[in-house]
Design a protein around this motif. Structure first.
Motif, PDB file in Angstrom:
ATOM      1  N   LEU A  26       0.822  -1.213   0.000  1.00  0.00           N
ATOM      2  CA  LEU A  26       0.000   0.000   0.000  1.00  0.00           C
ATOM      3  C   LEU A  26       0.854   1.261   0.000  1.00  0.00           C
ATOM      4  CD1 LEU A  26      -2.859  -1.050   2.436  1.00  0.00           C
ATOM      5  CD2 LEU A  26      -2.959  -0.808  -0.040  1.00  0.00           C
ATOM      6  N   THR A  27       1.953   1.235   0.730  1.00  0.00           N
ATOM      7  CA  THR A  27       2.847   2.393   0.749  1.00  0.00           C
ATOM      8  C   THR A  27       3.467   2.633  -0.618  1.00  0.00           C
ATOM      9  OG1 THR A  27       3.335   2.017   3.080  1.00  0.00           O
ATOM     10  CG2 THR A  27       4.869   3.402   1.850  1.00  0.00           C
ATOM     11  N   LEU A  29       2.308   1.653  -3.451  1.00  0.00           N
ATOM     12  CA  LEU A  29       1.228   2.073  -4.345  1.00  0.00           C
ATOM     13  C   LEU A  29       0.946   3.567  -4.209  1.00  0.00           C
ATOM     14  CD1 LEU A  29      -1.124   1.191  -6.290  1.00  0.00           C
ATOM     15  CD2 LEU A  29      -2.495   1.011  -4.215  1.00  0.00           C
ATOM     16  N   CYS A  30       0.845   4.060  -2.995  1.00  0.00           N
ATOM     17  CA  CYS A  30       0.565   5.480  -2.773  1.00  0.00           C
ATOM     18  C   CYS A  30       1.713   6.361  -3.256  1.00  0.00           C
ATOM     19  CB  CYS A  30       0.292   5.737  -1.294  1.00  0.00           C
ATOM     20  SG  CYS A  30      -1.253   5.024  -0.720  1.00  0.00           S
ATOM     21  N   VAL A  31       2.943   5.953  -2.972  1.00  0.00           N
ATOM     22  CA  VAL A  31       4.101   6.732  -3.429  1.00  0.00           C
ATOM     23  C   VAL A  31       4.162   6.731  -4.950  1.00  0.00           C
ATOM     24  CG1 VAL A  31       6.621   6.800  -3.471  1.00  0.00           C
ATOM     25  CG2 VAL A  31       5.424   6.442  -1.317  1.00  0.00           C
ATOM     26  N   LEU A  33       1.667   6.483  -7.007  1.00  0.00           N
ATOM     27  CA  LEU A  33       0.593   7.354  -7.493  1.00  0.00           C
ATOM     28  C   LEU A  33       0.986   8.825  -7.375  1.00  0.00           C
ATOM     29  CD1 LEU A  33      -2.304   7.511  -8.581  1.00  0.00           C
ATOM     30  CD2 LEU A  33      -3.061   7.603  -6.213  1.00  0.00           C
ATOM     31  N   LEU A  34       1.568   9.186  -6.241  1.00  0.00           N
ATOM     32  CA  LEU A  34       2.002  10.577  -6.063  1.00  0.00           C
ATOM     33  C   LEU A  34       3.096  10.958  -7.057  1.00  0.00           C
ATOM     34  CD1 LEU A  34       2.065  10.811  -2.166  1.00  0.00           C
ATOM     35  CD2 LEU A  34       0.454  11.891  -3.735  1.00  0.00           C
ATOM     36  N   SER A  36       3.590   9.623  -9.995  1.00  0.00           N
ATOM     37  CA  SER A  36       2.972   9.679 -11.320  1.00  0.00           C
ATOM     38  C   SER A  36       2.232  10.991 -11.533  1.00  0.00           C
ATOM     39  CB  SER A  36       2.011   8.515 -11.514  1.00  0.00           C
ATOM     40  OG  SER A  36       2.699   7.303 -11.484  1.00  0.00           O
ATOM     41  N   SER A  50      10.709   7.555 -10.645  1.00  0.00           N
ATOM     42  CA  SER A  50       9.621   6.686 -10.223  1.00  0.00           C
ATOM     43  C   SER A  50      10.103   5.550  -9.325  1.00  0.00           C
ATOM     44  CB  SER A  50       8.900   6.115 -11.439  1.00  0.00           C
ATOM     45  OG  SER A  50       9.774   5.293 -12.170  1.00  0.00           O
ATOM     46  N   LYS A  54       9.985   4.969  -4.424  1.00  0.00           N
ATOM     47  CA  LYS A  54       9.331   3.716  -4.032  1.00  0.00           C
ATOM     48  C   LYS A  54      10.257   2.865  -3.180  1.00  0.00           C
ATOM     49  CE  LYS A  54       6.481   3.303  -8.161  1.00  0.00           C
ATOM     50  NZ  LYS A  54       6.211   2.474  -9.336  1.00  0.00           N
TER      51      LYS A  54
END
Length: 89
Positions: A26-27, A29-31, A33-34, A36, A50, A54
């Protein structure tokens, strides 16, 4: 050993897998998304932009939740090892 025990052990293992992997996934994934959104807003297409955040976030989450993850895995392994005599016999 009957089919119900096999299914129970498998279900417990999969639940533990999801529980232990969720904080890191989840971490990241959130990083991701931010990053991106940031890349889309600034039109910067750098590949390392990118990956590096992460990796840093994953290492930070592992440092924080690592002891809890290890405790969960050890407890599960102890339960499985202590259940061997009852399953085999």
């Amino acid at each position: 050993m009957d089919a119900q025990q096999v299914l129970t052990f498998g279900q417990q293992g999969l639940y533990l897998l999801l529980t232990v992997a969720a904080p890191v996934l989840l971490t990241v994934l959130c990083v991701g998304l931010l990053v991106s959104v940031f890349q889309a807003a600034t039109q910067i297409n750098e590949a390392t932009l990118s990956f590096v955040p992460k990796i840093i976030a994953a290492v930070a989450v592992l440092a924080v939740t690592g002891p809890w993850m290890l405790t969960m895995l050890v407890e599960y392994l102890q339960r499985m090892i202590t259940a061997i005599p009852g399953v085999v016999g």
